[in-house]
Design a protein around this motif. Structure first.
Motif, mmCIF file in Angstrom:
data_model
loop_
_atom_site.group_PDB
_atom_site.id
_atom_site.type_symbol
_atom_site.label_atom_id
_atom_site.label_comp_id
_atom_site.label_asym_id
_atom_site.label_seq_id
_atom_site.Cartn_x
_atom_site.Cartn_y
_atom_site.Cartn_z
ATOM 1 N N ASP A 1 53.179 9.512 -29.111
ATOM 2 C CA ASP A 1 51.987 8.822 -29.586
ATOM 3 C C ASP A 1 51.613 9.385 -30.955
ATOM 4 O O ASP A 1 51.625 10.601 -31.157
ATOM 5 C CB ASP A 1 50.822 9.025 -28.605
ATOM 6 C CG ASP A 1 51.102 8.423 -27.235
ATOM 7 O OD1 ASP A 1 51.698 7.338 -27.182
ATOM 8 O OD2 ASP A 1 50.745 9.060 -26.219
ATOM 9 N N ALA B 1 52.445 -2.060 -20.919
ATOM 10 C CA ALA B 1 52.680 -2.130 -19.473
ATOM 11 C C ALA B 1 53.112 -3.545 -19.091
ATOM 12 O O ALA B 1 52.661 -4.525 -19.693
ATOM 13 C CB ALA B 1 51.413 -1.745 -18.722
ATOM 14 N N VAL C 1 57.838 7.305 -19.722
ATOM 15 C CA VAL C 1 56.491 7.296 -19.157
ATOM 16 C C VAL C 1 56.505 6.994 -17.659
ATOM 17 O O VAL C 1 55.738 7.598 -16.890
ATOM 18 C CB VAL C 1 55.587 6.300 -19.925
ATOM 19 C CG1 VAL C 1 56.062 4.873 -19.766
ATOM 20 C CG2 VAL C 1 54.139 6.436 -19.480
ATOM 21 N N GLU C 2 57.367 6.075 -17.216
ATOM 22 C CA GLU C 2 57.390 5.750 -15.786
ATOM 23 C C GLU C 2 57.911 6.918 -14.963
ATOM 24 O O GLU C 2 57.466 7.133 -13.832
ATOM 25 C CB GLU C 2 58.233 4.491 -15.547
ATOM 26 C CG GLU C 2 57.611 3.230 -16.122
ATOM 27 C CD GLU C 2 58.410 1.987 -15.795
ATOM 28 O OE1 GLU C 2 58.990 1.920 -14.691
ATOM 29 O OE2 GLU C 2 58.474 1.082 -16.640
ATOM 30 N N GLU D 1 54.942 9.827 -15.373
ATOM 31 C CA GLU D 1 53.665 9.474 -14.758
ATOM 32 C C GLU D 1 53.807 9.007 -13.312
ATOM 33 O O GLU D 1 52.811 8.677 -12.669
ATOM 34 C CB GLU D 1 52.961 8.400 -15.588
ATOM 35 C CG GLU D 1 52.723 8.782 -17.042
ATOM 36 C CD GLU D 1 51.835 10.018 -17.197
ATOM 37 O OE1 GLU D 1 50.996 10.262 -16.305
ATOM 38 O OE2 GLU D 1 51.979 10.729 -18.212
ATOM 39 N N THR E 1 43.917 6.002 -27.343
ATOM 40 C CA THR E 1 43.514 5.590 -26.002
ATOM 41 C C THR E 1 43.407 6.797 -25.079
ATOM 42 O O THR E 1 43.883 7.892 -25.386
ATOM 43 C CB THR E 1 44.543 4.613 -25.411
ATOM 44 O OG1 THR E 1 45.786 5.323 -25.178
ATOM 45 C CG2 THR E 1 44.793 3.445 -26.347
ATOM 46 N N GLU E 2 42.758 6.570 -23.934
ATOM 47 C CA GLU E 2 42.674 7.630 -22.929
ATOM 48 C C GLU E 2 44.070 8.050 -22.473
ATOM 49 O O GLU E 2 44.325 9.228 -22.212
ATOM 50 C CB GLU E 2 41.852 7.146 -21.728
ATOM 51 C CG GLU E 2 40.391 6.902 -22.039
ATOM 52 C CD GLU E 2 39.619 6.437 -20.807
ATOM 53 O OE1 GLU E 2 40.165 6.567 -19.692
ATOM 54 O OE2 GLU E 2 38.485 5.952 -20.960
ATOM 55 N N GLU E 3 44.971 7.084 -22.398
ATOM 56 C CA GLU E 3 46.337 7.386 -21.977
ATOM 57 C C GLU E 3 47.024 8.326 -22.958
ATOM 58 O O GLU E 3 47.745 9.244 -22.557
ATOM 59 C CB GLU E 3 47.143 6.093 -21.844
ATOM 60 C CG GLU E 3 48.556 6.309 -21.323
ATOM 61 C CD GLU E 3 49.321 5.008 -21.199
ATOM 62 O OE1 GLU E 3 50.521 5.069 -20.878
ATOM 63 O OE2 GLU E 3 48.727 3.939 -21.421
ATOM 64 N N ASP E 4 46.781 8.124 -24.274
ATOM 65 C CA ASP E 4 47.359 9.020 -25.279
ATOM 66 C C ASP E 4 46.921 10.467 -25.028
ATOM 67 O O ASP E 4 47.732 11.403 -25.115
ATOM 68 C CB ASP E 4 46.914 8.608 -26.687
ATOM 69 C CG ASP E 4 47.445 7.241 -27.089
ATOM 70 O OD1 ASP E 4 48.454 6.801 -26.510
ATOM 71 O OD2 ASP E 4 46.837 6.620 -27.981
ATOM 72 N N ARG F 1 45.774 11.823 -22.199
ATOM 73 C CA ARG F 1 46.317 12.351 -20.947
ATOM 74 C C ARG F 1 47.791 12.723 -21.096
ATOM 75 O O ARG F 1 48.237 13.743 -20.570
ATOM 76 C CB ARG F 1 46.143 11.322 -19.828
ATOM 77 C CG ARG F 1 44.709 11.172 -19.330
ATOM 78 C CD ARG F 1 44.688 10.449 -17.985
ATOM 79 N NE ARG F 1 45.267 9.110 -18.094
ATOM 80 C CZ ARG F 1 44.551 8.022 -18.355
ATOM 81 N NH1 ARG F 1 43.238 8.113 -18.506
ATOM 82 N NH2 ARG F 1 45.140 6.843 -18.435
ATOM 83 N N ASN F 2 48.542 11.884 -21.824
ATOM 84 C CA ASN F 2 49.970 12.163 -21.990
ATOM 85 C C ASN F 2 50.214 13.475 -22.718
ATOM 86 O O ASN F 2 51.194 14.181 -22.434
ATOM 87 C CB ASN F 2 50.641 11.025 -22.769
ATOM 88 C CG ASN F 2 50.735 9.746 -21.960
ATOM 89 O OD1 ASN F 2 50.488 9.739 -20.756
ATOM 90 N ND2 ASN F 2 51.085 8.657 -22.619
ATOM 91 N N TYR G 1 57.336 15.599 -20.853
ATOM 92 C CA TYR G 1 57.912 14.550 -21.691
ATOM 93 C C TYR G 1 59.127 15.057 -22.469
ATOM 94 O O TYR G 1 60.108 14.325 -22.645
ATOM 95 C CB TYR G 1 56.856 13.968 -22.637
ATOM 96 C CG TYR G 1 56.058 12.855 -21.990
ATOM 97 C CD1 TYR G 1 56.574 11.567 -21.896
ATOM 98 C CD2 TYR G 1 54.792 13.100 -21.460
ATOM 99 C CE1 TYR G 1 55.849 10.544 -21.296
ATOM 100 C CE2 TYR G 1 54.064 12.086 -20.849
ATOM 101 C CZ TYR G 1 54.602 10.813 -20.769
ATOM 102 O OH TYR G 1 53.896 9.802 -20.159
#
Length: 277
Positions: free
Chosen positions: A59, A86, A123-124, A127, A186-189, A191-192, A199
């Motif tokens: 990201d 997604a 990511v899959e 996560e 984003t929130e996902e960024d 958290r990652n 990763y």
């Protein structure tokens, strides 16, 4: 960069690669590469060749900026950029490669993927959206998918853009403080980022399992945006023109005859020796 075993390792990349002091030098080199890329695109259009350019990376690694510089000089009729997020509800009920089959390039064009089918093993995997059996099986599925495409004449270029955790933090901070860039964060960024080591393991596993002779991975040091953009264009132009004659096609004799008859324009025809093979 690969290690002594030929494997790409992120901690071996030169993250201080080529910072430019002169914007003029950067823009000069960028313009030269973009002009070359346009000529290559014209060859692919005339010869009905296909190319698939895949971007993966952290990201905020600069994928979007590289894609913009890549597509700026191109005829818009000859490429399509696919931003991959997604899967939709309908796509979730199908094999994960389904939505990529439907986005493959037509003859004479490029398909550019901003993230791709490698989400299954990145990511899959990290996560937990795919089971261990699913993401481990995906390596062979992806290799077979790509081999089918290259055997059919498509050229595949795969680029991973790598930045350091420190550089990512600075870019996140810039995005948060800039009202015109906040939409990118984003929130996902966030958290990652907390799973950086997981990763790294998934990324290097992806390199090991899916960097093949017909579709090798290229890792780009992207802490310097200018360097990364130039390096990406260098990789793409070199890969696209390999074993391809990018000289302009000879004049179409029938068009030249009509131009002479209708418009009074007489063109000097190339000899066989001058024409590209």
């Amino acid at each position: 960069m690969a290690n002594g075993n030929g494997k790409i390792r992120l901690d071996k990349l030169d993250m201080k690669a080529a910072h430019f002091d002169s914007k003029e030098e950067y823009e000069r080199r960028l313009g030269k590469l973009q002009k070359e890329l346009l000529r290559i695109q014209q060859t692919y259009w005339h010869e009905k060749r296909r190319a698939i350019i895949v971007f993966e990376g952290w990201d905020a690694a600069g994928k979007g900026g590289c894609i913009r510089r890549l597509t700026e000089p191109l005829d818009p009729r000859g490429f399509h950029v696919w931003p991959i997020g997604a899967p939709s509800r309908d796509e979730q009920g199908k094999h994960y490669l389904y939505r990529f089959w439907t986005r493959l390039p037509a003859p004479g064009s490029f398909a550019i993927f901003d993230r791709s089918w490698y989400g299954r093993v990145l990511v899959e995997r990290v996560e937990g959206f795919a089971s261990k059996d699913e993401w481990k099986r995906a390596y062979d599925e992806i290799n077979q998918f790509e081999k089918m495409l290259t055997d059919d004449g498509a050229r595949i270029i795969k680029i991973f853009m790598h930045i350091s955790p420190e550089e990512q933090l600075e870019r996140f901070r810039e995005r948060l403080s800039n009202p015109y860039k906040r939409w990118k964060l984003t929130e996902e960024d966030l958290r990652n980022r907390a799973r950086w080591d997981d990763y790294v393991k998934a990324i290097e596993g992806m390199f090991d399992k899916t960097s093949t002779e017909n579709a090798p991975w290229q890792a780009v040091e992207a802490n310097s945006k200018w360097y990364a953009r130039l390096r990406v264009l260098e990789i793409v132009t070199e890969a696209l023109k390999k074993d391809v004659n990018v000289a302009p096609p000879p004049v179409d004799i029938s068009v030249a005859k009509i131009a002479a008859e209708v418009l009074g324009i007489h063109m000097q025809m190339e000899t066989d020796a001058q024409s590209p093979p």
